[in-house]
Design a protein around this motif. Structure first.
Motif, PDB file in Angstrom:
ATOM      1  N   ILE A  59       0.836  -1.203   0.000  1.00  0.00           N
ATOM      2  CA  ILE A  59       0.000   0.000   0.000  1.00  0.00           C
ATOM      3  C   ILE A  59       0.869   1.250   0.000  1.00  0.00           C
ATOM      4  O   ILE A  59       0.620   2.199  -0.756  1.00  0.00           O
ATOM      5  CB  ILE A  59      -0.957  -0.007   1.212  1.00  0.00           C
ATOM      6  N   ILE A  60       1.896   1.240   0.804  1.00  0.00           N
ATOM      7  CA  ILE A  60       2.796   2.405   0.870  1.00  0.00           C
ATOM      8  C   ILE A  60       3.545   2.587  -0.444  1.00  0.00           C
ATOM      9  O   ILE A  60       3.635   3.698  -0.968  1.00  0.00           O
ATOM     10  CB  ILE A  60       3.765   2.263   2.059  1.00  0.00           C
ATOM     11  N   LEU A  61       4.077   1.487  -0.996  1.00  0.00           N
ATOM     12  CA  LEU A  61       4.830   1.585  -2.252  1.00  0.00           C
ATOM     13  C   LEU A  61       3.959   2.035  -3.416  1.00  0.00           C
ATOM     14  O   LEU A  61       4.422   2.715  -4.334  1.00  0.00           O
ATOM     15  CB  LEU A  61       5.482   0.243  -2.587  1.00  0.00           C
ATOM     16  N   SER A  62       2.672   1.658  -3.388  1.00  0.00           N
ATOM     17  CA  SER A  62       1.773   2.040  -4.483  1.00  0.00           C
ATOM     18  C   SER A  62       1.071   3.373  -4.214  1.00  0.00           C
ATOM     19  O   SER A  62       0.191   3.768  -4.976  1.00  0.00           O
ATOM     20  CB  SER A  62       0.734   0.951  -4.707  1.00  0.00           C
ATOM     21  N   LEU A  63       1.462   4.028  -3.124  1.00  0.00           N
ATOM     22  CA  LEU A  63       0.862   5.307  -2.725  1.00  0.00           C
ATOM     23  C   LEU A  63      -0.645   5.187  -2.527  1.00  0.00           C
ATOM     24  O   LEU A  63      -1.414   6.098  -2.825  1.00  0.00           O
ATOM     25  CB  LEU A  63       1.185   6.409  -3.741  1.00  0.00           C
ATOM     26  N   GLY A  64      -1.073   4.039  -2.022  1.00  0.00           N
ATOM     27  CA  GLY A  64      -2.471   3.822  -1.679  1.00  0.00           C
ATOM     28  C   GLY A  64      -3.324   3.236  -2.780  1.00  0.00           C
ATOM     29  O   GLY A  64      -4.484   2.890  -2.542  1.00  0.00           O
ATOM     30  N   VAL A  65      -2.792   3.103  -3.987  1.00  0.00           N
ATOM     31  CA  VAL A  65      -3.581   2.575  -5.091  1.00  0.00           C
ATOM     32  C   VAL A  65      -3.969   1.113  -4.837  1.00  0.00           C
ATOM     33  O   VAL A  65      -5.039   0.671  -5.251  1.00  0.00           O
ATOM     34  CB  VAL A  65      -2.824   2.728  -6.430  1.00  0.00           C
ATOM     35  N   PHE A  66      -3.133   0.389  -4.108  1.00  0.00           N
ATOM     36  CA  PHE A  66      -3.424  -1.019  -3.827  1.00  0.00           C
ATOM     37  C   PHE A  66      -4.683  -1.173  -2.971  1.00  0.00           C
ATOM     38  O   PHE A  66      -5.278  -2.243  -2.928  1.00  0.00           O
ATOM     39  CB  PHE A  66      -2.228  -1.693  -3.140  1.00  0.00           C
ATOM     40  N   LEU A  67      -5.111  -0.097  -2.317  1.00  0.00           N
ATOM     41  CA  LEU A  67      -6.358  -0.154  -1.547  1.00  0.00           C
ATOM     42  C   LEU A  67      -7.552  -0.489  -2.442  1.00  0.00           C
ATOM     43  O   LEU A  67      -8.519  -1.106  -1.988  1.00  0.00           O
ATOM     44  CB  LEU A  67      -6.594   1.163  -0.812  1.00  0.00           C
ATOM     45  N   LEU A  68      -7.489  -0.093  -3.719  1.00  0.00           N
ATOM     46  CA  LEU A  68      -8.550  -0.463  -4.654  1.00  0.00           C
ATOM     47  C   LEU A  68      -8.602  -1.969  -4.858  1.00  0.00           C
ATOM     48  O   LEU A  68      -9.686  -2.552  -4.961  1.00  0.00           O
ATOM     49  CB  LEU A  68      -8.348   0.228  -6.001  1.00  0.00           C
ATOM     50  N   VAL A  69      -7.438  -2.596  -4.901  1.00  0.00           N
ATOM     51  CA  VAL A  69      -7.386  -4.057  -5.047  1.00  0.00           C
ATOM     52  C   VAL A  69      -7.973  -4.719  -3.798  1.00  0.00           C
ATOM     53  O   VAL A  69      -8.720  -5.700  -3.899  1.00  0.00           O
ATOM     54  CB  VAL A  69      -5.942  -4.526  -5.313  1.00  0.00           C
ATOM     55  N   ILE A  70      -7.663  -4.165  -2.632  1.00  0.00           N
ATOM     56  CA  ILE A  70      -8.223  -4.707  -1.390  1.00  0.00           C
ATOM     57  C   ILE A  70      -9.737  -4.535  -1.381  1.00  0.00           C
ATOM     58  O   ILE A  70     -10.479  -5.450  -1.010  1.00  0.00           O
ATOM     59  CB  ILE A  70      -7.568  -4.043  -0.169  1.00  0.00           C
ATOM     60  N   ASN A  71     -10.223  -3.373  -1.801  1.00  0.00           N
ATOM     61  CA  ASN A  71     -11.668  -3.152  -1.872  1.00  0.00           C
ATOM     62  C   ASN A  71     -12.327  -4.117  -2.853  1.00  0.00           C
ATOM     63  O   ASN A  71     -13.432  -4.611  -2.608  1.00  0.00           O
ATOM     64  CB  ASN A  71     -11.974  -1.705  -2.265  1.00  0.00           C
ATOM     65  N   ALA A  72     -11.654  -4.397  -3.965  1.00  0.00           N
ATOM     66  CA  ALA A  72     -12.179  -5.371  -4.932  1.00  0.00           C
ATOM     67  C   ALA A  72     -12.235  -6.758  -4.300  1.00  0.00           C
ATOM     68  O   ALA A  72     -13.207  -7.500  -4.501  1.00  0.00           O
ATOM     69  CB  ALA A  72     -11.316  -5.388  -6.191  1.00  0.00           C
ATOM     70  N   ALA A  73     -11.218  -7.107  -3.535  1.00  0.00           N
ATOM     71  CA  ALA A  73     -11.219  -8.410  -2.854  1.00  0.00           C
ATOM     72  C   ALA A  73     -12.352  -8.491  -1.837  1.00  0.00           C
ATOM     73  O   ALA A  73     -12.998  -9.541  -1.701  1.00  0.00           O
ATOM     74  CB  ALA A  73      -9.868  -8.638  -2.165  1.00  0.00           C
ATOM     75  N   MET A  74     -12.631  -7.392  -1.144  1.00  0.00           N
ATOM     76  CA  MET A  74     -13.728  -7.373  -0.174  1.00  0.00           C
ATOM     77  C   MET A  74     -15.082  -7.518  -0.878  1.00  0.00           C
ATOM     78  O   MET A  74     -15.979  -8.201  -0.381  1.00  0.00           O
ATOM     79  CB  MET A  74     -13.715  -6.097   0.658  1.00  0.00           C
ATOM     80  N   LEU A  75     -15.206  -6.895  -2.043  1.00  0.00           N
ATOM     81  CA  LEU A  75     -16.438  -7.034  -2.819  1.00  0.00           C
ATOM     82  C   LEU A  75     -16.592  -8.475  -3.310  1.00  0.00           C
ATOM     83  O   LEU A  75     -17.689  -9.043  -3.271  1.00  0.00           O
ATOM     84  CB  LEU A  75     -16.436  -6.057  -3.988  1.00  0.00           C
ATOM     85  N   GLY A  76     -15.495  -9.073  -3.761  1.00  0.00           N
ATOM     86  CA  GLY A  76     -15.526 -10.478  -4.180  1.00  0.00           C
ATOM     87  C   GLY A  76     -15.842 -11.412  -3.027  1.00  0.00           C
ATOM     88  O   GLY A  76     -16.597 -12.379  -3.185  1.00  0.00           O
ATOM     89  N   LEU A  77     -15.305 -11.112  -1.849  1.00  0.00           N
ATOM     90  CA  LEU A  77     -15.595 -11.923  -0.672  1.00  0.00           C
ATOM     91  C   LEU A  77     -17.062 -11.791  -0.268  1.00  0.00           C
ATOM     92  O   LEU A  77     -17.715 -12.782   0.085  1.00  0.00           O
ATOM     93  CB  LEU A  77     -14.680 -11.522   0.487  1.00  0.00           C
ATOM     94  N   ALA A  78     -17.599 -10.588  -0.347  1.00  0.00           N
ATOM     95  CA  ALA A  78     -19.022 -10.378  -0.061  1.00  0.00           C
ATOM     96  C   ALA A  78     -19.885 -11.149  -1.070  1.00  0.00           C
ATOM     97  O   ALA A  78     -20.915 -11.718  -0.706  1.00  0.00           O
ATOM     98  CB  ALA A  78     -19.361  -8.896  -0.083  1.00  0.00           C
TER      99      ALA A  78
END
Length: 128
Positions: A62-81
């Motif tokens: 997350i730090i290296l991507s300047l927070g852009v990886f948070l979108l991937v985490i949100n996508a994973a949460m949507l997929g998990l839901a």
């Protein structure tokens, strides 16, 4: 808390309406609303319980991507839901990673806009 659940349900409804890869089974309007409320509850629980663990584990990325990886985490949460709602036979499904990614982006934007109009929880606690 109920208003936030309704805001998340509305955000999920917008993502379902906009993206063809997010589907809601046919039924009456009341059934669709109840399914979206159930999915919003699942999504809220997943975001409250699982998401912080994912963020902690992937903090360097997350730090290296300047927070852009948070979108991937949100996508994973949507997929998990979507997966949990499939286990509960709710009739709401996200088809694939890219639909989850764009759906997460839509849900984030719509939730941000809707939550901007909701009263702040911190202000209510300070009042007598």
């Amino acid at each position: 808390m109920l208003l936030r659940l309704l805001a998340n349900a509305a955000a999920l409804a917008v993502a379902t309406w906009v993206l063809p890869g997010i589907s809601l089974t046919d039924g009456s309007t009341l059934q669709k609303v109840l399914v979206l409320l159930g999915v919003a509850l699942i999504f809220g629980i997943v975001n409250a319980v699982v998401k912080p663990v994912f963020q902690l584990v992937t903090l360097p990325v997350i730090i290296l991507s300047l927070g852009v990886f948070l979108l991937v985490i949100n996508a994973a949460m949507l997929g998990l839901a979507s997966w949990v709602s499939g286990l509960l036979d709710l009739g709401w499904h996200v088809d694939g990673f890219w639909n989850a990614l764009f759906g997460a982006l839509i849900v984030s934007v719509v939730s941000f806009v809707l939550n901007a109009f909701l009263p702040d929880r911190k202000n209510r606690r300070g009042r007598a």
